[in-house]
Design a protein around this motif. Sequence first.
Motif, PDB file in Angstrom:
ATOM      1  N   MET A   1       4.708  -0.785   7.061  1.00 16.18           N
ATOM      2  CA  MET A   1       3.465  -1.236   6.596  1.00 16.18           C
ATOM      3  C   MET A   1       2.801  -2.285   7.631  1.00 16.18           C
ATOM      4  O   MET A   1       3.487  -3.356   7.768  1.00 16.18           O
ATOM      5  CB  MET A   1       3.402  -1.878   5.209  1.00 16.18           C
ATOM      6  N   SER A   2       1.607  -2.109   8.296  1.00 13.98           N
ATOM      7  CA  SER A   2       1.123  -3.160   9.208  1.00 13.98           C
ATOM      8  C   SER A   2      -0.051  -3.749   8.591  1.00 13.98           C
ATOM      9  O   SER A   2      -1.079  -2.949   8.230  1.00 13.98           O
ATOM     10  CB  SER A   2       0.555  -2.477  10.442  1.00 13.98           C
ATOM     11  N   ASN A  21      -4.822  -3.305   5.708  1.00 15.62           N
ATOM     12  CA  ASN A  21      -3.734  -2.311   5.969  1.00 15.62           C
ATOM     13  C   ASN A  21      -4.196  -1.782   7.218  1.00 15.62           C
ATOM     14  O   ASN A  21      -5.377  -1.143   7.170  1.00 15.62           O
ATOM     15  CB  ASN A  21      -3.496  -1.697   4.983  1.00 15.62           C
ATOM     16  N   LEU A  22      -3.744  -1.862   8.512  1.00 14.43           N
ATOM     17  CA  LEU A  22      -4.244  -1.339   9.658  1.00 14.43           C
ATOM     18  C   LEU A  22      -4.161   0.172   9.577  1.00 14.43           C
ATOM     19  O   LEU A  22      -4.892   0.801  10.253  1.00 14.43           O
ATOM     20  CB  LEU A  22      -3.255  -1.751  10.756  1.00 14.43           C
ATOM     21  N   GLN A  23      -3.174   0.835   8.704  1.00 16.72           N
ATOM     22  CA  GLN A  23      -3.213   2.243   8.919  1.00 16.72           C
ATOM     23  C   GLN A  23      -4.046   2.927   8.031  1.00 16.72           C
ATOM     24  O   GLN A  23      -5.220   3.796   8.435  1.00 16.72           O
ATOM     25  CB  GLN A  23      -1.638   2.765   8.508  1.00 16.72           C
ATOM     26  N   SER A  24      -4.161   2.265   6.831  1.00 18.25           N
ATOM     27  CA  SER A  24      -5.124   3.109   5.920  1.00 18.25           C
ATOM     28  C   SER A  24      -6.553   2.504   5.948  1.00 18.25           C
ATOM     29  O   SER A  24      -7.595   2.845   5.440  1.00 18.25           O
ATOM     30  CB  SER A  24      -4.574   2.845   4.384  1.00 18.25           C
ATOM     31  N   LYS A  25      -6.702   1.231   6.670  1.00 20.31           N
ATOM     32  CA  LYS A  25      -8.117   0.412   6.939  1.00 20.31           C
ATOM     33  C   LYS A  25      -8.426   0.137   5.651  1.00 20.31           C
ATOM     34  O   LYS A  25      -9.760  -0.209   5.707  1.00 20.31           O
ATOM     35  CB  LYS A  25      -8.963   1.304   7.588  1.00 20.31           C
TER      36      LYS A  25
END
Length: 183
Positions: A1-2, A21-25
């Motif tokens: 998780m980023s 969260n960078l992936q899910s924005k």
Amino acid sequence: MSNIISVDIAGKARVGISCFNLQSKKLISYSSFSFDRKLSSREHRDKIIEGIYSLSDIKDLDAIIFERINLYRNSKISLPTILSLARVQTSIIDEFGSEACKIFDVNVQSWKAKVLGSRTATKEDAVQFVLTNYPRTRDLIRLPDDKKGRKVYNHDLADAICIGKFLVDVGLKSEKLGDLTNA
């Protein structure tokens, strides 16, 4: 998780912090707190650091972003304000800055243009954007009416969320970011 943390440091009155969260924005957490005027500057900085820790596990934290310090406000330079903001930012850099967690700043006009659509957008525009796009923040964005019955909003949290949205949208490699990790 980023995750990324964005901080709007509004002097000694109030601070807004958000975590995306960078992936899910997606906006995953947010916080705002006011300061007791009796707190020392050091206690103020420590409270901001605690606020950052409270929103994301440090192992999941890829970056922290805040507004670049403006030297001029209303055509004047306020050295005490600049020094106070610089001390807060330096405390964040010292506590969190590493190869695993980058520290960035961004010019206010850059995040406003990208997120709000205008370099000259107002604090009210930021509040409206956040209330429209992140309605669950309403309880922290909408503050009790002032003594004259006027609506009051938490501009600091709204700005923090918009600054975080900017970083999520442009990514960690944007030319608009100032890398302060090793400053």
